[in-house]
Enzyme design. Structure first.
Site: not given
Length: 329
Positions: A83, A180, A213
């Site tokens: 990721r 991210k 989220e």
């Protein structure tokens, strides 16, 4: 970057008085730090420094991952690195080294920190070069890796469960929602909003009114019929803990404590009707929500799915399996 086997563990130099005066009790939570600036590891928090002109500092221009080491085993190391590199590609940033190289540095930092239980923060920055906004001012990216304190999981500290609130902090836009990056201002504001509302966690909505989220967590629910549902991807960061929980939920289907699992566009009304509400995260593991927007969830106690999934996740983290990497002999 120099190969891993010649990374230096620096002996901490004597700090000048002005620097020593900056030492604080919370520095004890910082164990070891690697910087590609000097290609070495240092264990004194006073010397764990990032250049002020690194675009990570004044622009949030970089990507990161947070992993954890439990009982000497790093959990989902490959998944987190995958990721990290995917996030870096999305913003046109090339990490300084291939994944195997960064993997070995992570393990070296953990060993230098001498803690078998720790969090690991891996940051890839655009690098130093100017106080401007252009990424092209930076000659080369930098890598920083920090091993620091791993707090007890939420349910260990609060076995009664968590309080979840609905937040008005907007969801991140488009691409930024699924990578991210180090620009975590919206996440910080989500956490602030949770605390301001007297809750432990907060969750926001997308533009269509669907559940998105939390600050650093994914949210899911168990329907009255016993099905596990989580929000559809697209406007949320794909969580490594959530993905493992969904995989482990296969056992629930076999054993009968789950009737189904899937992804769906969820609304606050769905949370109102839920038999259980769950939170998933690296530091939180599987957390049972027992209060939603000031109202009890079902009977106001942690439910069976949270307990089963939480136990399976902890067992996986503490064992030798394809999802753990030993950092210590």
């Amino acid at each position: 970057m120099t190969s891993v086997n010649v990374i230096t563990r620096y002996t901490t130099p004597a700090a000048p008085a002005w620097l020593e005066s900056a030492r604080r009790p919370f520095h004890a939570d910082l164990y070891a730090f690697f910087s590609s600036e000097f290609n070495g590891i240092i264990t004194d928090p006073l010397w764990m420094r990032v250049p002020v002109d690194d675009h990570l500092v004044h622009r949030g221009d970089g990507v990161f991952e947070t992993l954890k080491c439990v009982s000497g085993r790093v959990y989902c190391l490959r998944e987190h690195l995958d990721r990290l590199y995917a996030s870096a590609r999305e913003i046109g940033l090339a990490p300084p080294g291939h994944p195997e190289h960064i993997r070995e540095i992570i393990l070296e930092v953990l060993r230098a920190g001498e803690r078998r239980d720790a969090l690991i923060r891996v940051l890839v920055s655009r690098g130093p070069g100017s106080m401007g906004v252009s990424p092209y001012d930076c000659p080369s990216p930098h890598l920083y890796i920090l091993a620091h304190r791993l707090p007890p999981a939420f349910m260990e500290q609060h076995p009664e469960g968590a309080r979840l609130a609905l937040s008005r902090i907007p969801v991140k836009a488009g691409l930024l929602a699924t990578i991210k990056t180090c620009n975590y201002l919206p996440n910080a504001l989500l956490k602030k909003d949770a605390v301001d509302q007297g809750a432990d966690f907060a969750v926001n909505l997308d533009e269509c009114g669907f559940i998105a989220e939390g600050a650093t967590e994914n949210v899911g629910l168990v329907t009255p019929e016993g099905g596990l549902l989580v929000p559809r991807p697209g406007r949320i960061l794909p969580g490594t803990t959530l993905n493992r929980a969904l995989a482990l939920a296969e056992q629930g289907l076999r054993e009968g404590w789950l009737t189904s699992k899937g992804e769906e566009a969820l609304t606050p009304a769905d949370l109102n009707r839920a038999a259980e509400i769950l939170i998933f995260g690296t530091t939180t593991n599987v957390t049972a929500v027992t209060t939603w927007n000031g109202r009890p969830v079902a009977d106001g106690r942690p439910g069976p799915v949270a307990k089963h999934l939480g136990a399976l996740l902890v067992a996986e983290q503490q064992g030798d399996n394809p999802y753990t990497t030993r950092a210590f002999a």
